[in-house]
Design a protein around this motif. Sequence first.
Motif, PDB file in Angstrom:
ATOM      1  N   ILE A 233     -47.446   7.058 -22.202  1.00 18.69           N
ATOM      2  CA  ILE A 233     -46.499   5.965 -21.937  1.00 18.69           C
ATOM      3  C   ILE A 233     -46.541   5.582 -20.460  1.00 18.69           C
ATOM      4  N   CYS A 272     -45.077  -0.104 -27.538  1.00 16.35           N
ATOM      5  CA  CYS A 272     -44.518  -0.242 -26.188  1.00 16.35           C
ATOM      6  C   CYS A 272     -44.108  -1.684 -25.889  1.00 16.35           C
ATOM      7  N   ARG A 295     -40.126   1.451 -23.569  1.00 12.54           N
ATOM      8  CA  ARG A 295     -40.453   2.723 -24.208  1.00 12.54           C
ATOM      9  C   ARG A 295     -40.363   2.561 -25.722  1.00 12.54           C
TER      10      ARG A 295
END
Length: 317
Positions: A233, A272, A295
């Motif tokens: 991420i 995302c 996120r």
Amino acid sequence: MATLEKHLQALLKKFCRTISTVDSHPSDVRPLQVLEDTLSYLLNLLDSSEHPFEVLHDFIFDRTRSIRQDLGMQNIVNDRVIYMYEEMVKFHITSHHKLSRCSSNSDISPLHHLNMEQLSKCLLSIYELYNANRESGPCNVNEAYFRSFYLLLQLGSNSHSTGESLSLWLRRLPTPIIKSKEMSFARRILRLLLSLGRFFRIGNYKQFLSFTAAEASFLQYCLLEPSIYEVRILAVSCINNGGYKLFPYPLQDLSKLLLMQESDVESFCYSCGLEISTDEAGNKFLPTKQTSFSRPKVRFPYYSLLGCERLTQDAQN
């Protein structure tokens, strides 16, 4: 038949939260050999395809707690008990891995939490056994490996700590354990993740992922999956924020960086909140400077890590 069912119920008795050594009768506590046989039977159930894994996990989860309860009442310290605890630790770690891949349950977070809670308790118990065993002999052959799990559980925001500082915990360990291959791996992982927190460099992400793929055992990899997820991420966020808008990032290159299949990278970027573009030749790109990055709302699934195919073989051993 009724006698057999009663016998099985005694062998596979449920965990009872309120039981104590004062309340229990000697005949209620299963001897070591019976507990060993019971644990072996329970763990063999994991090979069954008759029920979903989360159903099997719930049953084995409860019965292994009961086994630990009976072991604790007898206060036995020997290699046989240590081996049983090691097997139960393995069960909870592999469950951590498998529960994230269960598709039949829309919300397995509570199961994950309870499983990790019992893993922490198992580790505390086995560390006490290792310490007691070391007073009368050398370190257990698996101690360094199982100690490394504690370090890996300290990663990220959902760490599972005993309450004391990590530096103090490490100082209590014998030098051979600290210098072991397994602990060296875990300590380097900690350093790599600390460097990621301070320096957002692409090379740092690649080093962490490559080192994990090359050196982690299957059980260590299971514990590292949440960290791998977080690192990916962060990497996508950095590339999106730091890239040039006129030069979209090739998905093929992102696949190599994140050690993911290109199709998984595309799915991951979508989760995302990012869009993917395709040129006339069919090549896919990640346009950078997208303001829609966020996120992922759903923590699972975890994606596989390219380069660690050997872990499949480890899992079968």
